[in-house]
Write an enzyme that holds these catalytic residues in place. Structure first.
Site, PDB file in Angstrom:
ATOM      1  N   PRO A   2      18.977  32.869  23.509  1.00 42.50           N
ATOM      2  CG  PRO A   2      17.471  33.885  24.941  1.00 42.50           C
ATOM      3  CD  PRO A   2      18.780  34.097  24.261  1.00 42.50           C
ATOM      4  CD  GLU A   3      19.183  28.813  18.241  1.00 44.59           C
ATOM      5  OE1 GLU A   3      18.527  28.352  17.305  1.00 44.59           O
ATOM      6  OE2 GLU A   3      20.414  28.648  18.355  1.00 44.59           O
ATOM      7  CE  LYS A  52      16.724  34.123  17.510  1.00 44.55           C
ATOM      8  NZ  LYS A  52      18.097  34.511  17.139  1.00 44.55           N
ATOM      9  CG  ASN A 166      25.359  30.130  15.329  1.00 41.90           C
ATOM     10  OD1 ASN A 166      25.303  29.944  14.112  1.00 41.90           O
ATOM     11  ND2 ASN A 166      26.480  30.079  16.007  1.00 41.90           N
ATOM     12  NE  ARG A 264      25.902  34.077  17.717  1.00 40.38           N
ATOM     13  CZ  ARG A 264      24.775  33.586  18.216  1.00 40.38           C
ATOM     14  NH1 ARG A 264      23.629  34.106  17.863  1.00 40.38           N
ATOM     15  NH2 ARG A 264      24.799  32.568  19.063  1.00 40.38           N
TER      16      ARG A 264
END
Ligand SMILES: [Zn+2]
Length: 276
Positions: A2-3, A52, A166, A264
């Site tokens: 989740p972003e 987040k 990402n 990432r």
């Protein structure tokens, strides 16, 4: 993973379902039983997100905060409850919030704890500005311009900027035409301002649609639909470079590059992204 837009959407949905009334808190799985007991029966004051991190403020004799970080695999689903409080439990539900009309189930979070308002303030203090919460990105710029790390790494650092993961990292760097390996110290102020403004534009569309939208035609389509209060139906392709390794760049045809930055996979176009 989740972003930030996901957490802000969850906060909005929790607010709509629970704010302003008492709620039942439980831990069907058992691991959060003690925390749930502290909150059970309290009035949900407000749910809010910063990057987040999610905070649900509950008034139960004293102010207590449910602090949630979903981590890599966590989910928080909010639904109308057709079972009137008798909804069956599916899977490992760490925390459940219920009233007579709604049920919210938290599964697999990295963090699920009851904290004090002082603890919450300490979490906020460690996080950079969030484009969904803060009008200005000046505090983030101060960190960026002093760092020799690449802008691709800095965008993922939650102490610099909160909420970007990402997908948004790769896509906003492409949209700004920025070389992802540019050190923070070499990034131009106007480029930073462009990135910040772009995040301020794109993240709310993510909150509204629960999808990360970055292609200009889709961005415009959603902005138009939202302005009219209409439903949005998106076409299939939904990124410039994210997860498109080796495929032709949508703008210039160069195969999209991929490499690891800050743990990432970074995706970018070596032809389009040369700016600083
Ligand atoms: Zn290109």
């Amino acid at each position: 993973m989740p972003e930030g837009h996901t957490l802000h959407r969850i906060a909005r949905d929790l607010d709509a379902a629970f704010a302003g009334a008492p709620a039942r808190f439980s831990s069907p799985q058992g691991r959060f039983a003690d925390g749930a007991a502290l909150l059970d029966g309290g009035e949900v004051v407000e749910a809010r997100a910063h990057g987040k991190h999610l905070f649900v403020e509950v008034d139960s004799h004293e102010t207590r905060i449910l602090h949630v970080h979903l981590g890599l695999i966590g989910t928080f689903t909010i639904d109308a409850d057709p079972y009137a409080g008798e909804r069956p439990v599916v899977g490992m539900v760490r925390a459940r919030i219920e009233n007579d009309a709604h049920v919210a189930d938290l599964r697999g979070p990295m963090t699920c704890a009851v904290i004090t308002p002082e603890d919450e303030a300490a979490v906020h203090a460690k996080l950079g500005p969030d484009p969904l919460r803060d009008v200005t990105g000046d505090r983030a710029w101060e960190r960026v311009t002093r760092s020799k790390k690449s802008i691709a790494a800095l965008l993922m650092d939650q102490a610099v900027l909160a909420g970007v993961g990402n997908v948004y990292r790769c896509e906003v760097l492409f949209r700004a035409g920025v070389d992802p390996m540019t050190p923070g110290t070499r990034l131009r102020r106007e480029t930073w301002d462009e990135i910040w403004a772009d995040l301020r534009r794109l993240l709310p569309l993510g909150v509204a649609t629960s999808r990360i939208v970055t292609l200009p035609e889709q961005v415009e389509q959603i902005e138009t639909a939202l302005a009219k209060g209409e439903e949005v139906y998106l076409t299939e392709r939904d990124s410039f470079v994210y997860k498109r390794t080796g495929e032709p760049c949508l703008v210039c045809g160069t195969p999209v590059s991929a490499t690891d930055v800050a743990g990432r996979t970074l995706y970018w176009c070596a032809t389009c992204q040369t700016g600083r």
